[in-house]
Design an enzyme around this catalytic site. Structure first.
Site, PDB file in Angstrom:
ATOM      1  N   HIS A   1     -63.701  64.915 -48.834  1.00  0.00           N
ATOM      2  CA  HIS A   1     -64.001  66.325 -49.124  1.00  0.00           C
ATOM      3  C   HIS A   1     -64.063  66.541 -50.623  1.00  0.00           C
ATOM      4  O   HIS A   1     -63.664  65.674 -51.415  1.00  0.00           O
ATOM      5  CB  HIS A   1     -62.972  67.258 -48.469  1.00  0.00           C
TER       6      HIS A   1
ATOM      7  N   CYS B   1     -56.463  61.622 -48.214  1.00  0.00           N
ATOM      8  CA  CYS B   1     -57.889  61.942 -48.237  1.00  0.00           C
ATOM      9  C   CYS B   1     -58.553  61.365 -49.489  1.00  0.00           C
ATOM     10  O   CYS B   1     -57.893  60.989 -50.451  1.00  0.00           O
ATOM     11  CB  CYS B   1     -58.099  63.452 -48.207  1.00  0.00           C
TER      12      CYS B   1
END
Lengths: 215, 280
Positions: B240, B256
């Protein structure tokens, strides 16, 4: 013949592999890049799942497997199974086949697929005492009466085109009216041909949704 | 409120003061995390119904002890992905109906692969074929789970894309037909919450309700190895964006991979099921 009884015998027998040899693939000839051959000796689907054994597939040179079976089951008995596959061809041969509940017997059963075309042959095969054709035409279907269970069907030289364009050739496909669900026994199956290239995967459409991720 | 479970109790003790505030901030920035699906605890059977995008009627009884292969579930007995760094021919498949997942062709059922993941169509990569059977990567715990599904009833497609995340150099590279089309410096997991290495895939493309810190979130089929849950979610690792460019090149996330804006734009067009290789 009850479910549990047959299942128990199958489980106990376990389709024991007493000999299993796989040859390493060799260099390919001029087969198309997307051609793949595949073969298996025997499988059972339905209430009694038996995976395809032995099974091979190849997109290049010859791959072979041999399976020698000594144990017997109530449902199906096959003593020797030989399969081979290369990019453009496949073959499966099974010896001494017996399905006692359907009174089906054969000394040898084989299926071959080469260049997208298939054939099957039976040696000394009989159903309820009646001899079966040595080279049955594709998709020859005969009824099978199983005492106490009802009517099933036997398809010889079953030829079916897959969604990807390849051809499946199965020497014998026996559907038995097992209570609750049909059991299907497939003996000697070969697949070949050039698979159609799959389409391009679609670009994703974002979904309005939140998922806590590990930021 | 951000909550998490750290697998290693020593880490839990050390991190209590240092990471929770950061986690809270990250979750707030990630749009408040939205609705937390039921049944996000790790382990056990995945919930039916809402957790997988509604393909099962809410309230319907769960199949007995057969978990759904989603990011929320754990699949016991699934074969491990043995070739965690191997490329494939790009075949991806979508089940047109929920299909059973087996531990081997015709073997023991270990899960059900639903038609949707997080509201989007399920697309999983095929990593091996045997006869009419396909071995696919699963989005469930444990990391590296795979399983065999029957080839019938699958919609097949080809993706030319692969993504490689080089943890050592903190770099993400996008390939199309094995040719590099983009390379970016990214932020990866910190020392206590590392980005898990292995072969995984793009599972979904989400547009969170809040566009900050990222208008698009790309969950992968892998999970943090150190966080059982995170913010009420199952510890899913994702690609992301991040508004503060100073993080790129650093190991500061909870697992992440934070990517620059142009990388996110390119990655959001990559088909679901495309392989992602995370290497150390």
């Amino acid at each position: 013949m009850s479910h549990s009884h047959v299942a128990g015998r199958l489980t106990a027998a376990g389709l024991l592999v007493t000999a299993l040899v796989a040859a390493a693939p060799t260099a390919s000839a001029a087969a198309p890049r997307d051609a793949e051959g595949a073969a298996y000796g025997l499988t059972v689907t339905g209430p009694l799942d038996v995976p395809p054994v032995p099974a091979v597939s190849s997109r290049s040179g010859d791959v072979t497997k041999h399976l020698l079976r000594e144990d017997h089951t109530d449902l199906v008995d096959a003593s020797a199974l030989d399969v081979s596959a290369a990019a453009d061809r496949a073959r499966s041969a099974v010896a001494r086949v017996a399905v006692p509940s359907a009174k089906l017997r054969a000394d040898a059963v084989s299926a071959e697929c080469r260049g997208g075309r298939g054939s099957a042959s039976l040696a000394r095969a009989s159903l309820a005492g009646r001899s079966l054709d040595v080279s049955p035409p594709p998709n020859t279907t005969v009824p099978v009466d199983v005492p106490g269970l009802g009517r099933g069907s036997l398809t010889l030289n079953k030829q079916q085109r897959r969604a990807d364009g390849r051809l499946d050739v199965t020497a014998m496909e026996l559907r038995l009216p097992v209570p609750g669900d049909a059991a299907t026994i497939r003996i000697a199956s070969a697949t070949c041909g050039r698979a159609a290239a799959p389409p391009k995967a679609p670009a994703p459409t974002p979904v309005k949704r939140d998922l806590p991720v590990t930021g | 409120m951000a909550t998490r479970i750290v697998r290693d109790p020593r880490r839990a003790g050390r991190s209590a003061g240092g990471l929770v505030p950061a986690a809270t901030a990250a979750l707030l920035l990630l749009g408040g995390c939205g609705t937390t699906p039921a049944g996000t605890a790790s382990g056990g059977t995945a919930p039916t119904g809402t957790a997988t995008g509604g393909q099962t009627a809410p309230g319907a009884p769960a199949p007995a002890r057969i978990p759904q292969a989603t990011t929320f579930g754990t699949v016991s007995g699934a074969p491990r992905d043995a070739s965690s760094d191997g490329a494939t021919d790009g075949l991806v498949v979508h089940p047109e109906r929920a299909v059973p997942v087996f531990d081997r062709p015709g073997g023991r059922p270990v899960a059900t692969l639903p038609t949707e993941q997080l509201g989007a169509p399920t697309w999983v990569p095929v990593v091996e074929s045997s006869g009419g059977w396909r071995r696919v990567l699963l989005p469930s715990r444990p990391n590296g789970s795979s399983g065999w599904i029957p080839g019938d009833g699958l919609r097949a497609a080809h993706t030319p894309y692969t993504v490689r995340v080089d943890l050592a150099h903190r770099r993400l590279t996008l390939f199309r037909s094995a040719k590099e089309t983009g390379r970016w410096t990214v932020a990866i997991g910190g020392a206590k919450t590392p980005t898990p290495p292995g072969r995984t895939f793009l599972m979904a493309t989400l547009a969170p309700a809040k566009r900050t810190p990222s208008p698009i979130v790309l969950p992968l089929g892998t999970h943090s190895a150190t966080l059982d849950t995170f913010g009420g979610g199952p510890g899913t690792v994702a690609l992301h964006g991040w508004p503060d460019a100073s993080v790129f090149g650093k190991a500061v996330t909870h697992g992440c991979v934070r990517v620059p804006e142009d990388a996110l734009r390119a990655l959001s067009r990559v088909p679901l099921g495309s392989l992602v290789f995370i290497t150390g």
